[in-house]
Scaffold this motif. Structure first.
Motif, PDB file in Angstrom:
ATOM      1  N   SER A   1       0.830  -1.209   0.000  1.00 20.99           N
ATOM      2  CA  SER A   1       0.000   0.000   0.000  1.00 20.99           C
ATOM      3  C   SER A   1       0.861   1.255   0.000  1.00 20.99           C
ATOM      4  O   SER A   1       0.516   2.263  -0.650  1.00 20.99           O
ATOM      5  CB  SER A   1      -0.921   0.011   1.222  1.00 20.99           C
TER       6      SER A   1
ATOM      7  N   PHE B   1      -3.206   2.146   2.780  1.00 22.25           N
ATOM      8  CA  PHE B   1      -2.901   3.134   1.743  1.00 22.25           C
ATOM      9  C   PHE B   1      -3.003   4.544   2.311  1.00 22.25           C
ATOM     10  O   PHE B   1      -2.102   5.375   2.106  1.00 22.25           O
ATOM     11  CB  PHE B   1      -3.878   2.954   0.574  1.00 22.25           C
TER      12      PHE B   1
ATOM     13  N   ALA C   1      -2.274  -5.912   0.974  1.00 19.35           N
ATOM     14  CA  ALA C   1      -2.185  -4.495   1.325  1.00 19.35           C
ATOM     15  C   ALA C   1      -1.085  -4.177   2.324  1.00 19.35           C
ATOM     16  O   ALA C   1      -0.373  -3.175   2.193  1.00 19.35           O
ATOM     17  CB  ALA C   1      -3.530  -4.012   1.865  1.00 19.35           C
TER      18      ALA C   1
ATOM     19  N   GLY D   1      -9.701  -1.050  -2.115  1.00 11.20           N
ATOM     20  CA  GLY D   1      -9.390  -2.390  -1.655  1.00 11.20           C
ATOM     21  C   GLY D   1     -10.105  -3.395  -2.543  1.00 11.20           C
ATOM     22  O   GLY D   1     -11.034  -3.051  -3.275  1.00 11.20           O
TER      23      GLY D   1
ATOM     24  N   ASN E   1      -8.616   0.164   2.386  1.00  8.10           N
ATOM     25  CA  ASN E   1      -7.666   1.215   1.999  1.00  8.10           C
ATOM     26  C   ASN E   1      -6.985   1.862   3.203  1.00  8.10           C
ATOM     27  O   ASN E   1      -6.369   2.919   3.080  1.00  8.10           O
ATOM     28  CB  ASN E   1      -8.358   2.281   1.142  1.00  8.10           C
TER      29      ASN E   1
ATOM     30  N   THR F   1     -10.508   7.394  -3.243  1.00  6.11           N
ATOM     31  CA  THR F   1     -10.252   6.098  -2.623  1.00  6.11           C
ATOM     32  C   THR F   1     -11.467   5.614  -1.840  1.00  6.11           C
ATOM     33  O   THR F   1     -12.239   6.412  -1.295  1.00  6.11           O
ATOM     34  CB  THR F   1      -9.010   6.145  -1.709  1.00  6.11           C
TER      35      THR F   1
ATOM     36  N   THR G   1     -13.013   1.645   0.179  1.00  3.69           N
ATOM     37  CA  THR G   1     -12.720   0.277   0.560  1.00  3.69           C
ATOM     38  C   THR G   1     -13.345  -0.684  -0.453  1.00  3.69           C
ATOM     39  O   THR G   1     -13.912  -0.278  -1.467  1.00  3.69           O
ATOM     40  CB  THR G   1     -13.215  -0.007   1.989  1.00  3.69           C
TER      41      THR G   1
END
Length: 550
Positions: free
Chosen positions: A5, A30, A158, A98, A27, A69, A71
């Motif tokens: 990530s 990230f 991730a 994600g 996410n 962004t 999930t």
């Protein structure tokens, strides 16, 4: 060591300066890397669709790439309408999401690649060894084809160690498309010859002309042949000489201006797709007008086009300019005879409609007089879109955006304020939205107020209905109860998230906008005008739709 990530975040941050979205399981790593290890800013929204909308608006207002962004699963599916809008509107952005583990889907996972593909977006999935390179490929795809791309991070990858961040190559972007070959050369010569001989030449520019930077060259072509000019709704302000510009074409155009367009004997269209609304459902040009089109599409996009040149609008405009000069063209003199100011005038309305509610034309005209000159107008979708487009002029195409109209959606208005406000940090951002779309996007009213603050104003056209449906299907005799909305107090809703809300029932109530505009932006609140308008006043563009569908 950096995670997968982190490789995505660090690589992406080399090419973008802002990310919008909602944090979730898919996410989280990230966003942690983005916040801790990059200079890119993150702005939280309250609904995942709002993240894509804000990134979309950020690009339209700045020309720069932005990212969103969300999930996996439900977070991703919440983005789909906004993602489809960005695809249809040719907006490059990167949506980092994600995704299901590499071992296979869990009960709450969906086939995200298939869903993204269904709305026209390509997905790139990162792995442990290629996250940085895959991120660059996703960026390159978005910028090359002017579309959103989805960058997926599988859940079990991730947080995996990815080692030191490798040096990823910069995205490679194609050069502007230039006409090539004898057929293209002949088409340009024919176009130039028609313009040179025209008695009433007319040039029309769209958003593609703005993106290519064609304004200066187009202004020189117009001067060389004495052409009147106009733009599409997304191309306003491209031409440099306002005294010869007829404003917006199509259903948003003033009737006098459209009469002048129909009088043209030669029309050349640069960087516009000529959709049904721009073309007034086929009535924009008179049957005898010679119509040429310049665009990057493989072929002409309307049957009324008689000559087509495929190429970048700026490149072709410069070649046309050289050709008309070589042919000894002289200005036609037509535009000097036209009373452009009178032709661009709109109906000021009656103040109050017969039903006792406000005439939206009068409200729009007065708001247009009071708004700060340095403004960006963002529009949701709905019947009301005509009012801002007709009565609130803006300086350039990056100052007027209609997010939702490409996909014919509503409910994307409030989050677009955040993207535009961050892209144009000195301008006042003005949202125009309906009550139906405003309710649909209500989650991000808070986002708009928080991000724009005293630089933000929302105008809610509150007719207690889905107006477009009432005007089209109600006229056909369909049941109207499903088209009606109980009147909502948007002013009170705005106050609940820290804004000032004003219910506008009379023209005098708009005096609050005058006082607000005179205040310093740092000390004034976000302002929401809840305009109680009549549903009986039909926008001209809607009348065209009714005519075609009757």
């Amino acid at each position: 060591m950096p995670t997968v990530s982190a490789h995505v975040a660090l690589t992406l941050a080399r090419h973008i300066d802002h990310v919008f979205g909602v944090m979730g399981n898919g996410n989280a790593y990230f966003l942690d890397a983005l916040e801790r290890s990059t200079g890119a800013a993150f702005t939280a929204v309250r609904h995942e669709a709002g993240g894509v909308v804000a990134a979309d608006a950020y690009h339209r207002a700045s020309g720069r790439l932005a990212a969103a962004t969300a999930t996996y699963g439900a977070g991703f599916t919440n983005t789909l309408t906004a993602l489809a809008e960005a695809v249809q509107a040719h907006v490059p952005l990167v949506l980092v999401v994600g995704d299901e583990p590499t071992s296979g889907p869990r009960p709450w996972d969906v086939d995200q690649i298939a869903l993204a593909s269904a709305v026209g977006a390509r997905t790139y999935t990162v792995g442990r060894a290629d996250a940085a390179a895959t991120t660059v490929i996703a960026i390159e795809h978005a910028l090359t084809y002017r579309v959103p791309t989805v960058l997926a991070i599988p859940y079990d990858v991730a947080s995996r160690d990815a080692g030191p961040l490798p040096e990823a190559p910069a995205p490679r972007l194609p050069a502007p498309l230039s006409p090539a070959g004898p057929f293209a050369r002949g088409a340009i010569d024919d176009l130039a010859a028609a313009l040179s001989a025209a008695q009433r030449p007319f040039l029309l520019a769209g958003r593609g002309a703005w993106i290519s930077g064609a304004g200066e060259a187009l202004g020189q072509v117009a001067d060389a042949v004495g052409a009147l000019t106009a733009s599409t709704a997304l191309g306003r302000g491209v031409f440099p000489r306002a005294e010869y510009d007829l404003g917006v074409t199509g259903g948003f155009g003033a009737e006098g201006a459209m009469e002048l367009v129909r009088a043209a004997d030669v029309a050349v269209v640069f960087g516009a797709s000529l959709n049904q609304f721009t073309m007034r459902f086929g009535d924009l040009f008179a049957p005898g007008t010679k119509v040429f089109q310049v665009d990057v599409a493989p072929a002409a996009t309307h049957p009324h086009v008689g000559g087509y040149v495929r190429g970048d609008a700026a490149v072709v405009a410069r070649e046309v300019l050289a050709a008309v000069r070589a042919q000894g063209a002289a200005p036609s003199g037509w535009r000097e005879t036209a009373d452009v100011a009178a032709a661009r005038a709109y109906d000021p309305g009656e103040g109050l409609a017969p039903d006792g509610r406000l005439d939206p034309r009068s409200v729009a005209a007065r708001i247009g007089e009071l708004l700060p000159d340095d403004r960006v107008v963002v529009s949701d979708g709905g019947h009301f879109i005509g009012w801002a487009n007709m009565y609130w002029p803006v300086a350039s195409p990056d100052r007027m955006m209609m997010i939702g109209t490409a996909f014919q959606s509503i409910g994307l208005g409030f989050p677009s304020v955040a993207g535009a406000a961050l892209a144009q940090p000195d301008a006042t951002v003005v949202l125009t939205t309906g009550d139906g779309g405003g309710l649909m996007a209500l989650a991000d009213l808070e986002t708009a107020v928080r991000v724009a603050g005293g630089r933000g104003i929302a105008v809610v056209w509150n007719d207690a209905a889905y107006g477009a449906e009432v005007h089209l299907y109600g006229l056909k005799g369909l049941a109207e109860d499903p088209m009606r909305i109980p009147e909502v107090d948007f002013a009170a809703l705005a106050a609940g998230v820290g804004a000032e809300g004003v219910v506008v029932r009379s023209m005098a109530d708009l005096d609050r906008l005058a006082a607000w505009a005179a205040q310093d932006a740092a000390s004034r609140p976000f302002l929401l005008l809840d305009c109680r308008i009549s549903g009986a006043v039909v926008a001209p563009y809607q009348e065209e739709i009714i005519r075609v569908n009757s």
